[in-house]
Structure formats: C-alpha cells, structure tokens
Design a protein around this motif. Structure first.
Motif, PDB file in Angstrom:
ATOM      1  N   LYS A  37       0.830  -1.205   0.000  1.00  0.00           N
ATOM      2  CA  LYS A  37       0.000   0.000   0.000  1.00  0.00           C
ATOM      3  C   LYS A  37       0.864   1.254   0.000  1.00  0.00           C
ATOM      4  CE  LYS A  37      -1.894  -1.240   3.901  1.00  0.00           C
ATOM      5  NZ  LYS A  37      -1.241  -2.536   4.154  1.00  0.00           N
ATOM      6  N   SER A  38       1.847   1.265   0.887  1.00  0.00           N
ATOM      7  CA  SER A  38       2.725   2.432   0.941  1.00  0.00           C
ATOM      8  C   SER A  38       3.489   2.594  -0.361  1.00  0.00           C
ATOM      9  CB  SER A  38       3.726   2.296   2.092  1.00  0.00           C
ATOM     10  OG  SER A  38       3.052   2.235   3.317  1.00  0.00           O
ATOM     11  N   THR A  39       3.892   1.470  -0.923  1.00  0.00           N
ATOM     12  CA  THR A  39       4.633   1.512  -2.184  1.00  0.00           C
ATOM     13  C   THR A  39       3.793   2.165  -3.276  1.00  0.00           C
ATOM     14  OG1 THR A  39       5.743  -0.517  -1.508  1.00  0.00           O
ATOM     15  CG2 THR A  39       5.936   0.100  -3.821  1.00  0.00           C
ATOM     16  N   MET A  41      -2.288  10.252   1.901  1.00  0.00           N
ATOM     17  CA  MET A  41      -2.137  10.030   3.334  1.00  0.00           C
ATOM     18  C   MET A  41      -1.796   8.574   3.597  1.00  0.00           C
ATOM     19  SD  MET A  41      -4.981  12.445   5.023  1.00  0.00           S
ATOM     20  CE  MET A  41      -6.499  11.766   4.486  1.00  0.00           C
ATOM     21  N   ASP A  42      -0.688   8.339   4.280  1.00  0.00           N
ATOM     22  CA  ASP A  42      -0.272   6.974   4.591  1.00  0.00           C
ATOM     23  C   ASP A  42      -0.632   6.671   6.041  1.00  0.00           C
ATOM     24  OD1 ASP A  42       0.803   4.498   4.745  1.00  0.00           O
ATOM     25  OD2 ASP A  42       2.758   5.037   3.925  1.00  0.00           O
ATOM     26  N   GLU A  43      -1.701   5.932   6.233  1.00  0.00           N
ATOM     27  CA  GLU A  43      -2.186   5.603   7.572  1.00  0.00           C
ATOM     28  C   GLU A  43      -2.086   6.802   8.502  1.00  0.00           C
ATOM     29  OE1 GLU A  43      -0.966   1.903   9.225  1.00  0.00           O
ATOM     30  OE2 GLU A  43      -0.411   1.120   7.272  1.00  0.00           O
ATOM     31  N   PRO A  44      -2.797   7.892   8.155  1.00  0.00           N
ATOM     32  CA  PRO A  44      -2.603   9.121   8.919  1.00  0.00           C
ATOM     33  C   PRO A  44      -3.015   8.989  10.379  1.00  0.00           C
ATOM     34  CG  PRO A  44      -4.521   9.309   7.476  1.00  0.00           C
ATOM     35  CD  PRO A  44      -3.823   8.037   7.117  1.00  0.00           C
TER      36      PRO A  44
HETATM   37 MG   LIG Z   1       2.846   1.035   4.793  1.00  0.00          MG
END
Ligand SMILES: [Mg+2]
Ligand SMILES: Nc1ncnc2c1ncn2[C@@H]1O[C@H](COP(=O)(O)OP(=O)(O)OP(=O)(O)O)[C@@H](O)[C@H]1O
Lengths: 264, 305
Positions: free
Chosen positions: A48-50, A163-166
């Motif tokens: 997901k982050s990628t 937003m990455d797991e804000p």
């Molecule tokens: Mg991640």
C-alpha cells in the motif's frame, strides 16, 4: 466524467535487494478523479505504501506509468502533498513554522508575507490547532501533531492529498475525532484524497471507493468497492445502517476469506 | 542516530529512578507493617544516600590520588609532594598575570595564549570542516572520494605534521597553529558527515515532497538536524586540540602553557609542572562542560524526547 487527475497504467514496482529482485507490485491500473476519496486497504506488507509513494513520486515505477494531469510523475512535488504516517513535523520548528514552510514554498511567488501568514493561520484553524501555533512538536500530543501534519498538507492546496495511515498511531477516540475533522475539511475544500488504511470502518466511513489489494509479493488490485453512502456521513447513524454493514462485510470478506493471510 | 542514542540516555536516566523508587519499598515492608507513610521518607533517604555515596566516592578518588602522589614523592626526593606544590601554587596564583616581557609571563597569560590558539584554530577548522562534512555526507561521490583520504590521514599523530608546517609557514607559531588545525578538523568532518547521513528519511521526504531548493534543504532541514552531531564534533575537536597544544607548544616555544611547562622543566621547577598539569586538566574539563551545556541547549525537543 472528465479526465482523471491521477492515472496509473499497468504500473509495477520491483526493488533490488541483496537477495535479488523483489517484485512488490504488478499490473496496477487505477484512475482517480477530482474530488474523490479513495482508500487503499490490504494486509500488512502488501504494498500500500509503495503504491502511495508511486503517486507521490517518492518511488518511480519499474513498469508502466503513473500520470498526474496527463503528465508522467517523475518525482515528488507540492501538488501531491503527503501526510506521513508518523507526522514528520520538523522538531526544530513550531507548528506555525512547519506549516509556513510549506505555504511559503507553494505561494511565496504570488503572495505577500502577510498573506502567507494568513494562509498558515487558516490551515491551523481548520484543524483546530490555532491555539498551539507557537508550540514545538514535542510539546503537543500525537493526535495534535497529526492534525498539524494534515494542516501542512492542506495548506499547500494540493491537487491530490496522499495520506499513509494518517491515524494509524492514534487511539480510537482521537482517531474518530480526527476522522470527523477530516470529513469536515473535505466537505469545505472538495479535495481529492488517496489514503492508506488498515481500518475497515475508517475506509467505509471516509471513502467513495475502497481499493482492496491482494497479498504480496507481486500484489495488485483485487477488487474495488464503491461506497454509495450520502455525504455528509454521520458515524452514529451509519452504525445502524444496513448498507454500511454490507460494505463493511464485503471488505472483511475480501481480506479474511479471499486474501487469507497465510500464517507466516 | 543522535536522537536514538539521546533517547537511550534518557531511558537510562529513567532506569535508576525506577530502581531508586522500588528499592525503599522492600526494607519498609520488612521493618514496619504500614509501608505507606514510610515510603516518602525512605525515598528521600535513598536520594540522600545516593548523593552521599557520590561525595564519598569522589573524595576517595581524589584522596587516593593524593596518597599515591605523597607516597611516590617521599621515595623520590626530586618529586615535590602535595604540600610543597600547594605552597608554590599559592605563590603562582597570587599574581598569574604579570608580564616581564615575552619570555617571562604569568601562568594566566600562558593559558590564555594557548586558549587563543585553540580558539582561532578551532574556528578555522570549523569553517573548513563543517562545510566539507556537509558535502561528504550529502553527495555519494564525495563520500567515496573522501573515505580513503580521511581513513589514511586521521590516525596520524598531528605532531607528525609539525615539520610540514615549519617548512611551509617558516614560522614556529604558525606551525603550531597548523598542527592544531589538522587535529581538530577530522572530528568536525567525520561527525558532520555522519550527522548528514543520519538525518531521518522522513525529514528528507518532507523536503522532497515540498521540492525545496537546495539552500532551503540545507538551512531549514539539514543544518538543524545535524547540529547536535556538529556539536559533538566540536567537543571532540576542542578536546583533541587541548590535548595536542601542550605538545605542539613544547616543540615550537613562544608563549603558551605547553611552552611554560617546558620552561619550568629547564628551570627545574617540578612543582610548577605539576601545577600546570592540574591547570590543563581543569581547563580541559571546563571546556568539555561548557560545550556539553551548549549542545544540550541546542538539541531540540526531538533529540530529548
Ligand atoms: Mg505502509
Ligand atoms: N525500499 C525497499 N526495498 C526493498 N523492499 C521494499 C522496499 N520498500 C518496500 N519493500 C517491500 O515491498 C513490500 C510492500 O511494502 P509496503 O511498505 O508498501 O507495504 P504496506 O502495505 O505499506 O505495509 P504496511 O501496512 O505494513 O505499512 C514489502 O514486502 C516490503 O518489504
């Protein structure tokens, strides 16, 4: 519908590690339209982050292309603001200065200093952090830091907010109040958002579409769920809404039946 | 890196407290049936005991040193004992700033001259070393290019550079300065470069997303993030410079505490040499503490919390 802001075509991402090439993502196709709120959900480590970093331009795809406004994304830029998982405020600057750094970068060419300051103040007011403008990050709580991080991203008036797991690091109550705050800001600004989350309720509550990813390695998009709930949404009313429960069930079914995490 | 190690020391501070708080509970329970009222007094007693322990241990250390000195001086008649030295020190410090021409100045002047040398050199070394460290830390090419040079030259005793200094500058004073410069530049370069490499990726990602100019990256992100590392480099540099200056001045002469030691040796005033040793130690300690204090003030919340 008009042309998408973000267009991802057959994108893939492979990392060169000392154990050889590791394919994290493959065959990603995704269009994101103006004003849309899209969540990415999937098991930990699926990529997901990628994927978010590909849109941010922090990583460049090793296959396919990512486009923003029809132009290839060749690197990060302020039109694609990022709210990082761990707030990433600069500890030597006050909350005001942290936001001002971003505002200055984007608007200094066209606006006077007093206008920049007004923008900064408005961004902090929007997340109800104007009372702590002159505090340093270590002087405020985790939830407040995340608010400032969101203010910083919104202050840039980005075309897409990433937003990455804000809210990942926050307790449930703080998380809920920040989600409400984010919905308020979204209603006001009509921003386009891509958000990574682990939280099924959060995904349904906030999103127009939930992108569900298969497990890695070589993860891709498994299913996309359209959430057709009217806005503004109220978490208390939705708790008794059968459609909400059905959306929730669909995601849970994807995560825990179709993409059962094999016991490592 | 710094933030990691600093937070670990912060944890380290927590641990002894926890032990101190836990410790009195045990005797309180053992002695009296109602431990609750006994606890605060027990804790205060524990703090007092800890303080007394430190005072006693420190006094024992100094006392031990004096005892060894006394024992050696009674067996070696040439070596003045603590009493004689104390008398000499009283005389010496009665007028530390007399000035009878360049070859006969008070000990205070000599220390100040040495400090001035260290200060100037340290400033030069900082002016050269910190930017170099930034460049080496930030750009892979320079990092790789600098590595063999730094690894090769750093272990060399700075005094080995003295003849080169004499040759190039044709001046003893300049040569001494050159030696101090060389020894203080390595810690600056190395610590600054390590600090730049240790800047958390998160901060650099902020810079990348904002697409900040290189100038803004350096002034708003790199410099503040690296400052604690730079100050560590400064502390090491000043410490080494203070070590080396005595030796350098002994070799080059002129005015300075190192030269003064040599001069007193020629006059066979051994008690003055011993006084100088203490004085050099005290000044070195003061420098260290002053720089630690500055470093603590400059370290932003992130490295403390
Ligand atoms: Mg991640
Ligand atoms: N720079 C990198 N080098 C090598 N492998 C990487 C790199 N970045 C990510 N990976 C790998 O790619 C995969 C996806 O990582 P990613 O961080 O995108 O997962 P994620 O879905 O965000 O997980 P989480 O929910 O735990 O944050 C993981 O297996 C990870 O080990």
């Amino acid at each position: 519908m008009n042309a998408p802001i973000v267009k991802i075509e057959q994108a893939g991402m492979a990392f060169d590690t000392n154990k050889g090439r590791f394919v994290a993502l493959r065959d990603i196709d995704l269009n994101i339209h103006k004003g849309e709120f899209v969540s990415l959900i999937g098991h930990s480590g699926c990529g997901k982050s990628t994927l978010l970093n590909l849109i941010a331009g922090l990583n460049l795809p090793t296959a396919g292309v990512c486009l923003c406004n029809g132009r290839e994304i060749a690197g990060p830029g302020p039109e694609r603001a990022v709210v990082f998982q761990n707030h990433s405020l600069l500890p030597w600057m006050t909350c005001f200065e942290n936001v001002y750094l971003a505002v200055e970068r984007v608007f200094a060419a066209k606006e006077s200093r007093s206008e920049l300051r007004a923008r900064t103040r408005a961004a902090l007011e929007m997340v109800h952090m104007d009372h702590a403008m002159n505090k340093y990050p270590h002087e405020i709580s985790g939830g407040m830091k995340q608010r400032v991080g969101i203010a910083r991203a919104f202050s840039m008036e980005p075309q897409v907010l990433l937003m990455d797991e804000p809210f990942g690091a926050l307790d449930a109550l703080t998380r809920a109040s920040l989600q409400d705050e984010l919905m308020g800001v979204m209603a006001k600004t009509g921003a386009t958002v891509v958000m990574v989350t682990h939280d099924v309720d959060e995904a349904v509550l906030l999103s127009d579409r939930v992108v569900m990813m298969t497990n890695g390695p070589a993860a891709t998009i498994g299913e996309i769920l359209e959430v057709r709930l009217d806005k503004p949404r109220d978490r208390l009313k939705l708790a008794h809404d059968s459609r909400f429960a059905a959306y929730r069930a669909a995601i849970l079914e994807f995560l825990y039946q179709k993409q059962m995490k094999k016991a490592a | 890196m710094t933030s990691m190690s600093m937070s670990m020391t912060a944890d380290g501070h927590v641990a002894p407290h926890a032990v101190a708080e836990a410790a009195p509970a045990a005797p309180a329970v053992a002695q009296t049936p109602e431990p609750a009222p006994a606890e605060p007094a027990g804790r205060r007693g524990e703090v007092m005991r800890g303080f007394m322990l430190r005072v006693v241990a420190a006094a024992a250390g100094i006392g031990g040193l004096l005892a060894v000195w006394l024992a050696v001086s009674t067996h070696v008649p040439e070596l003045p004992g603590p009493g004689v030295t104390w008398q000499a020190a009283l005389e010496l410090f009665a007028d530390p700033f007399y000035n009878n021409g360049p070859n006969d100045m008070g000990i205070g002047w000599n220390v100040l001259y040495s400090l001035k040398r260290v200060g100037i050199d340290f400033g030069l070394a900082a002016a050269v070393g910190i930017p170099l460290g930034f460049i080496i830390g930030r750009f892979r090419f320079f990092n790789i290019a600098a590595e063999p040079v730094v690894s090769l030259l750093r272990p060399v005793s700075p005094l080995a550079w003295l003849p080169i200094g004499l040759l190039v500058f044709k001046d003893a004073d300049m040569a001494a300065m050159w030696v101090i410069f060389i020894c203080s530049i390595w810690p600056m370069i190395i610590n600054t470069a390590a600090g730049v490499r240790a800047v958390p990726q998160d901060y650099m990602n902020v810079a990348r997303v904002l697409a900040l100019s290189e100038w803004k990256v350096v002034t708003k992100i790199l410099f503040p993030a690296v400052l604690p590392h730079i100050l560590t480099g400064v502390r090491l540099a000043v410490g080494t410079a203070w070590l080396v200056i005595v030796a350098a001045e002994m070799l080059t002469g002129g005015i300075g505490i190192g030269f003064w030691v040599w001069d007193e040796w020629n006059n066979l005033k051994v008690e003055h040499i011993i006084i100088a040793i203490f004085l050099i130690g005290v000044v070195g300690l003061a420098l260290e503490y002053a720089l630690l204090w500055i470093a603590r003030r400059a370290s932003h919340g992130a490295t403390i919390n």
